[in-house]
Scaffold this active site. Structure first.
Site, PDB file in Angstrom:
ATOM      1  N   ASN A  25     -20.744  11.383  20.475  1.00 36.10           N
ATOM      2  CA  ASN A  25     -19.324  11.456  20.685  1.00 36.10           C
ATOM      3  C   ASN A  25     -18.529  11.724  19.410  1.00 36.10           C
ATOM      4  O   ASN A  25     -17.403  12.161  19.453  1.00 36.10           O
ATOM      5  CB  ASN A  25     -18.871  10.107  21.257  1.00 36.10           C
ATOM      6  CG  ASN A  25     -17.598  10.298  22.039  1.00 36.10           C
ATOM      7  OD1 ASN A  25     -17.480  11.254  22.802  1.00 36.10           O
ATOM      8  ND2 ASN A  25     -16.642   9.452  21.785  1.00 36.10           N
ATOM      9  N   PHE A  26     -19.164  11.473  18.258  1.00 35.85           N
ATOM     10  CA  PHE A  26     -18.364  11.515  17.021  1.00 35.85           C
ATOM     11  C   PHE A  26     -18.511  12.831  16.297  1.00 35.85           C
ATOM     12  O   PHE A  26     -18.105  12.962  15.185  1.00 35.85           O
ATOM     13  CB  PHE A  26     -18.829  10.400  16.082  1.00 35.85           C
ATOM     14  CG  PHE A  26     -18.773   9.029  16.675  1.00 35.85           C
ATOM     15  CD1 PHE A  26     -19.932   8.425  17.146  1.00 35.85           C
ATOM     16  CD2 PHE A  26     -17.580   8.353  16.790  1.00 35.85           C
ATOM     17  CE1 PHE A  26     -19.896   7.153  17.693  1.00 35.85           C
ATOM     18  CE2 PHE A  26     -17.533   7.082  17.333  1.00 35.85           C
ATOM     19  CZ  PHE A  26     -18.684   6.475  17.792  1.00 35.85           C
ATOM     20  N   ASP A 142      -9.432   7.455  24.162  1.00 40.28           N
ATOM     21  CA  ASP A 142     -10.844   7.646  24.489  1.00 40.28           C
ATOM     22  C   ASP A 142     -11.599   6.322  24.394  1.00 40.28           C
ATOM     23  O   ASP A 142     -12.709   6.245  23.873  1.00 40.28           O
ATOM     24  CB  ASP A 142     -11.472   8.687  23.531  1.00 40.28           C
ATOM     25  CG  ASP A 142     -12.792   9.203  24.075  1.00 40.28           C
ATOM     26  OD1 ASP A 142     -13.501   9.918  23.335  1.00 40.28           O
ATOM     27  OD2 ASP A 142     -13.124   8.859  25.235  1.00 40.28           O
TER      28      ASP A 142
HETATM   29  C1  LIG Z   1     -18.108   8.704  10.710  1.00 38.04           C
HETATM   30  C2  LIG Z   1     -17.789   8.993  12.185  1.00 38.04           C
HETATM   31  C3  LIG Z   1     -16.727   8.074  12.662  1.00 38.04           C
HETATM   32  C4  LIG Z   1     -15.406   8.556  12.757  1.00 38.04           C
HETATM   33  C5  LIG Z   1     -14.381   7.695  13.161  1.00 38.04           C
HETATM   34  O1  LIG Z   1     -13.107   8.171  13.296  1.00 38.04           O
HETATM   35  C6  LIG Z   1     -14.660   6.354  13.451  1.00 38.04           C
HETATM   36  C7  LIG Z   1     -15.976   5.873  13.370  1.00 38.04           C
HETATM   37  C8  LIG Z   1     -17.012   6.730  12.972  1.00 38.04           C
HETATM   38  C9  LIG Z   1     -18.389   6.180  12.973  1.00 38.04           C
HETATM   39  C10 LIG Z   1     -19.351   6.688  13.862  1.00 38.04           C
HETATM   40  C11 LIG Z   1     -20.634   6.137  13.923  1.00 38.04           C
HETATM   41  C12 LIG Z   1     -20.952   5.062  13.087  1.00 38.04           C
HETATM   42  C13 LIG Z   1     -22.099   4.246  12.892  1.00 38.04           C
HETATM   43  C14 LIG Z   1     -23.386   4.316  13.615  1.00 38.04           C
HETATM   44  O2  LIG Z   1     -23.586   5.216  14.386  1.00 38.04           O
HETATM   45  N1  LIG Z   1     -24.292   3.305  13.363  1.00 38.04           N
HETATM   46  C15 LIG Z   1     -25.552   3.239  13.981  1.00 38.04           C
HETATM   47  C16 LIG Z   1     -26.414   2.238  13.639  1.00 38.04           C
HETATM   48  C17 LIG Z   1     -27.681   2.128  14.240  1.00 38.04           C
HETATM   49  C18 LIG Z   1     -28.033   3.037  15.197  1.00 38.04           C
HETATM   50  C19 LIG Z   1     -29.367   2.942  15.897  1.00 38.04           C
HETATM   51  N2  LIG Z   1     -27.190   4.025  15.541  1.00 38.04           N
HETATM   52  C20 LIG Z   1     -25.984   4.120  14.942  1.00 38.04           C
HETATM   53  N3  LIG Z   1     -21.839   3.328  11.939  1.00 38.04           N
HETATM   54  N4  LIG Z   1     -20.588   3.525  11.518  1.00 38.04           N
HETATM   55  C21 LIG Z   1     -19.998   4.565  12.177  1.00 38.04           C
HETATM   56  C22 LIG Z   1     -18.711   5.105  12.104  1.00 38.04           C
END
Ligand SMILES: CCc1cc(O)ccc1-c1ccc2c(C(=O)Nc3ccc(C)nc3)n[nH]c2c1
Length: 298
Positions: A25-26, A142
């Protein structure tokens, strides 16, 4: 006031790529270590590369950064800064890394040791994060379990503000001109039919997130599947969103999840009032959740 270092500038040469965090989604998010000392003692961060540097994407990206920069709340994923590469042609967004990933995966993988109280704790934290967003006149647009990240076994945070809009001061809602790829099964009726988004349409989506939490995000009963079963998979003619809108107008709602406490299902139904003026505020929702948590404790 926040010191300058809050809007940290990450130098690309110290940003060590580790692995992808999910295409989902990101956009494309990567796990990196920011390691200026080069000894692996640097911090882990989540990095979202700006897609193709098309001018429009750059503007959207800058808007997302401007949205994130002002958000300081324990229940919202922390913005850390940006990284410019290739001169200033390419930008990356640097956010705090949440080690447990999205709420969907977490609930699916841990359903046997997550009880009602922990689900309600997560719900109350999302409520508080939304209350904070609203205090800044932000509409998330969202809110869904896929956009909730798990920081620890007792802390979740709201993420992904790519669609967030600020409501103009003289209005109560935001009208979107280009709905694009819409998560209609999380949308309030007025958002489906008039692209009208407000704090109260976020409340509707919160009700759907509650449903996701109390079904442990089980794909067999996720909102899209339940609605599509009701609409009928072979719908022709009018678009699915019109079928969904008439289903909601006819007062059909997502059914109570298995073993869902009646008081929690009643919260969902309050969020799904057809008339947005009848939906509760996140503040009253938060109080009701705290009360149910107390009752669960006794
Ligand atoms: C930088 C994109 C973004 C943009 C926004 O506006 C707000 C949040 C994010 C964001 C999106 C994903 C993550 C994650 C993660 O996906 N962590 C994880 C940990 C472990 C596993 C298995 N999968 C996954 N951590 N911090 C995150 C911040």
């Amino acid at each position: 006031a926040h010191s300058q270092h809050d809007q940290m500038l990450f130098e690309e040469r110290y940003l060590r790529y580790i692995c992808p965090l999910g295409k989902g989604n990101f956009g494309s998010v990567e796990l990196c270590r920011y390691d200026p000392l080069g000894d692996n003692t640097g911090e882990l961060v989540a990095v979202k590369k700006l897609q193709s540097n098309k001018q429009s994407n750059l503007e959207d990206f800058q808007k997302e950064v401007n949205t994130l920069r002002v958000l300081h709340c324990d229940y919202i994923v922390k913005y850390k800064g940006v990284c410019y590469s290739m001169g200033r042609l390419n930008m990356s967004l640097v956010m705090e890394y949440l080690p447990y990933g999205s709420l969907i995966g977490y609930l699916e993988n841990n359903r046997h040791n997550i009880n009602t109280r922990r689900m309600l704790l997560f719900a109350s934290q999302i409520c508080k994060g939304m209350e904070y967003l609203q205090s800044l006149r932000y509409v998330h647009r969202d809110l869904a379990a896929r956009n909730i990240l798990v920081a620890s076994e007792t802390l979740v945070k709201i993420a992904d503000f790519g669609l967030t809009k600020v409501i103009p001061h003289n209005k109560e809602y935001y009208r979107v001109t280009h709905p694009g790829e819409s998560p209609i099964f999380w949308y309030a009726p007025e958002s489906i039919t008039e692209s009208r988004f407000s704090h109260k349409s976020d409340v509707w989506s919160f009700g759907v997130v509650l449903h996701e939490i109390f079904t442990y995000c089980d794909t067999s009963c996720n909102p899209k599947r339940l609605y599509m079963q009701e609409i009928g998979h072979n719908v022709l003619g009018t678009s699915i969103s019109m079928h969904l809108a008439s289903l909601l107008k006819a007062n059909w709602r997502l059914p109570a999840p298995l073993n869902c406490p009646p008081k929690v299902y009643s919260l969902m139904r309050q969020c799904w009032a057809y008339d947005f003026d009848e939906r509760p505020y996140f503040s009253t929702l938060g109080n009701q959740i705290e009360t149910i948590i107390q009752d669960e404790r006794e």
